[in-house]
Design an enzyme around this catalytic site. Structure first.
Site, PDB file in Angstrom:
ATOM      1  N   SER A   1      10.268  49.042 -52.287  1.00 49.47           N
ATOM      2  CA  SER A   1       9.297  49.621 -53.224  1.00 49.47           C
ATOM      3  C   SER A   1       9.772  51.012 -53.608  1.00 49.47           C
ATOM      4  CB  SER A   1       7.933  49.741 -52.526  1.00 49.47           C
ATOM      5  OG  SER A   1       7.032  50.507 -53.291  1.00 49.47           O
TER       6      SER A   1
ATOM      7  N   TYR B   1       2.164  52.936 -45.614  1.00 44.62           N
ATOM      8  CA  TYR B   1       2.991  52.079 -46.480  1.00 44.62           C
ATOM      9  C   TYR B   1       4.342  52.737 -46.785  1.00 44.62           C
ATOM     10  CZ  TYR B   1       4.214  48.985 -50.389  1.00 44.62           C
ATOM     11  OH  TYR B   1       4.848  48.091 -51.220  1.00 44.62           O
TER      12      TYR B   1
HETATM   13  P1  NAP Z   1       1.059  39.826 -53.081  1.00 47.11           P
HETATM   14  O1  NAP Z   1       0.730  39.069 -54.312  1.00 47.11           O
HETATM   15  O2  NAP Z   1      -0.053  40.320 -52.215  1.00 47.11           O
HETATM   16  O3  NAP Z   1       2.085  38.950 -52.208  1.00 47.11           O
HETATM   17  C1  NAP Z   1       2.385  39.268 -50.872  1.00 47.11           C
HETATM   18  C2  NAP Z   1       3.027  38.057 -50.215  1.00 47.11           C
HETATM   19  O4  NAP Z   1       3.384  38.399 -48.873  1.00 47.11           O
HETATM   20  C3  NAP Z   1       2.095  36.857 -50.154  1.00 47.11           C
HETATM   21  O5  NAP Z   1       2.801  35.698 -50.520  1.00 47.11           O
HETATM   22  C4  NAP Z   1       1.690  36.798 -48.691  1.00 47.11           C
HETATM   23  O6  NAP Z   1       1.502  35.437 -48.274  1.00 47.11           O
HETATM   24  C5  NAP Z   1       2.942  37.348 -48.029  1.00 47.11           C
HETATM   25  N1  NAP Z   1       2.658  37.815 -46.680  1.00 47.11           N
HETATM   26  C6  NAP Z   1       1.832  38.809 -46.274  1.00 47.11           C
HETATM   27  N2  NAP Z   1       1.802  38.857 -44.931  1.00 47.11           N
HETATM   28  C7  NAP Z   1       2.617  37.876 -44.488  1.00 47.11           C
HETATM   29  C8  NAP Z   1       2.977  37.392 -43.205  1.00 47.11           C
HETATM   30  N3  NAP Z   1       2.506  37.949 -42.088  1.00 47.11           N
HETATM   31  N4  NAP Z   1       3.845  36.348 -43.109  1.00 47.11           N
HETATM   32  C9  NAP Z   1       4.340  35.773 -44.213  1.00 47.11           C
HETATM   33  N5  NAP Z   1       4.025  36.156 -45.472  1.00 47.11           N
HETATM   34  C10 NAP Z   1       3.171  37.200 -45.584  1.00 47.11           C
HETATM   35  O7  NAP Z   1       1.901  41.142 -53.432  1.00 47.11           O
HETATM   36  P2  NAP Z   1       3.321  41.335 -54.179  1.00 47.11           P
HETATM   37  O8  NAP Z   1       3.145  42.504 -55.053  1.00 47.11           O
HETATM   38  O9  NAP Z   1       3.830  40.090 -54.740  1.00 47.11           O
HETATM   39  O10 NAP Z   1       4.204  41.817 -52.933  1.00 47.11           O
HETATM   40  C11 NAP Z   1       5.472  41.297 -52.632  1.00 47.11           C
HETATM   41  C12 NAP Z   1       6.361  42.390 -52.089  1.00 47.11           C
HETATM   42  O11 NAP Z   1       6.570  43.383 -53.104  1.00 47.11           O
HETATM   43  C13 NAP Z   1       5.778  43.150 -50.891  1.00 47.11           C
HETATM   44  O12 NAP Z   1       6.805  43.415 -49.957  1.00 47.11           O
HETATM   45  C14 NAP Z   1       5.286  44.450 -51.505  1.00 47.11           C
HETATM   46  O13 NAP Z   1       5.235  45.500 -50.574  1.00 47.11           O
HETATM   47  C15 NAP Z   1       6.337  44.659 -52.575  1.00 47.11           C
HETATM   48  N6  NAP Z   1       5.965  45.557 -53.677  1.00 47.11           N
HETATM   49  C16 NAP Z   1       4.864  45.291 -54.461  1.00 47.11           C
HETATM   50  C17 NAP Z   1       4.554  46.176 -55.489  1.00 47.11           C
HETATM   51  C18 NAP Z   1       3.352  45.975 -56.395  1.00 47.11           C
HETATM   52  O14 NAP Z   1       2.958  46.914 -57.099  1.00 47.11           O
HETATM   53  N7  NAP Z   1       2.768  44.798 -56.454  1.00 47.11           N
HETATM   54  C19 NAP Z   1       5.350  47.299 -55.711  1.00 47.11           C
HETATM   55  C20 NAP Z   1       6.451  47.516 -54.901  1.00 47.11           C
HETATM   56  C21 NAP Z   1       6.759  46.631 -53.899  1.00 47.11           C
HETATM   57  P3  NAP Z   1       0.355  34.914 -47.303  1.00 47.11           P
HETATM   58  O15 NAP Z   1      -0.791  35.881 -47.390  1.00 47.11           O
HETATM   59  O16 NAP Z   1       0.048  33.547 -47.830  1.00 47.11           O
HETATM   60  O17 NAP Z   1       1.013  34.880 -45.954  1.00 47.11           O
END
Ligand code: NAP
Length: 245
Positions: free
Chosen positions: A132, A145
């Site tokens: 991120s 975070y």
């Molecule tokens: P999201 O829609 O909330 O997706 C998060 C994913 O992580 C879900 O598929 C969830 O699946 C999985 N997850 C959470 N805990 C887990 C566990 N214990 N075991 C296995 N899977 C787990 O959010 P996203 O934005 O797509 O996030 C994906 C990545 O991008 C993350 O690493 C996040 O920090 C990063 N990111 C996001 C943003 C943003 O603005 N959205 C910005 C920078 C970086 P389940 O709940 O089904 O397990």
């Protein structure tokens, strides 16, 4: 004909992970999807011709079972992660910190450690880790975070040193604001608060990041895209974005 390459995507049940699974399947990969919400990954796996297996990256036994459920691996996308809460350090909630460190840092370490031998063995392995812009900056009310993402980034970049000379590539993707379930999870299901994060600006969509990952993993084997920062045009820093209204 060359056999189909396999890509493993963690956190493939929503957002960036689901979009990446879809993108990599479209690029010709057999995709193995992992997450805790199995109905979601099973449905997506059916749609894209992939395979779904339950995965909780915070549980070593679950990681072991998940990684034993398939064979050779060419690409690993460490995507599972997220944020919990927005307390200042002075009011830090230990359970939130534990969740963020277990999921983003230890989870990435566990899955990578389990699959690295197979990735190297493939002759052209590739580890993509979604950190991120929070891995680059510190900001108020985000320390659990930002510290976890800084640590995940350091872990990922260390791999580049430890495996230099081996047939495996390492790409870190650092997204800014992406409209997914991220903010809903961060604010414990408060959808009004989550929607406010993107108010008046045009955030990235999960597909935007998935396409970047798809591009990185389809470069020729001698090309390593080390670090890719992707932000919305409206976003300047982790906390500053132009609000049009
Ligand atoms: P999201 O829609 O909330 O997706 C998060 C994913 O992580 C879900 O598929 C969830 O699946 C999985 N997850 C959470 N805990 C887990 C566990 N214990 N075991 C296995 N899977 C787990 O959010 P996203 O934005 O797509 O996030 C994906 C990545 O991008 C993350 O690493 C996040 O920090 C990063 N990111 C996001 C943003 C943003 O603005 N959205 C910005 C920078 C970086 P389940 O709940 O089904 O397990």
């Amino acid at each position: 004909m060359a056999s189909q390459r396999t890509a493993v995507v963690t956190g493939a049940s929503s957002g960036i992970g689901a979009a990446t699974a879809t993108e990599l399947a479209a690029q010709g990969f057999h995709v193995v999807l992992g997450a805790r919400r199995t109905e979601r990954i099973e449905e997506l796996a059916r749609e894209i011709g992939g395979t779904a297996h339950r995965l909780d990256v915070t549980d070593p036994e679950s990681v072991e079972r998940f990684c034993a459920a398939f064979g050779p691996v060419d690409v690993l996308v460490n995507n599972a992660g997220g944020a919990h809460g927005s307390a200042p350090v002075a009011q830090a909630v230990e359970d939130d910190w534990r969740w963020m460190w277990e999921t983003n840092v230890l989870g990435t370490m566990r899955v990578t450690k389990a699959l690295l031998p197979r990735l190297v063995e493939s002759g052209d392995g590739h580890v993509v880790t979604v950190t991120s812009v929070a891995a680059l900056e510190a900001y108020s009310n985000g320390s659990g975070y930002t510290s976890a993402k800084h640590a995940e980034s350091a872990l990922h970049r260390t791999l580049r040193f430890e495996h230099n000379g081996e047939p495996v590539r390492f790409t870190e993707v650092l997204p800014g604001m992406v409209e997914t379930e991220f903010s809903l999870v961060r604010f414990a299901g408060d959808s009004e608060r989550a929607a406010k994060v993107y108010e008046g600006m045009t955030p990235l969509q999960a597909k935007d990041i998935a396409e970047v990952i798809g591009f990185a993993v389809t470069r020729p084997p001698h090309v390593n895209m080390d670090t890719i920062v992707v932000k919305a045009r409206d976003q300047l820093t982790a906390t500053q974005a132009y609000r049009h209204s």
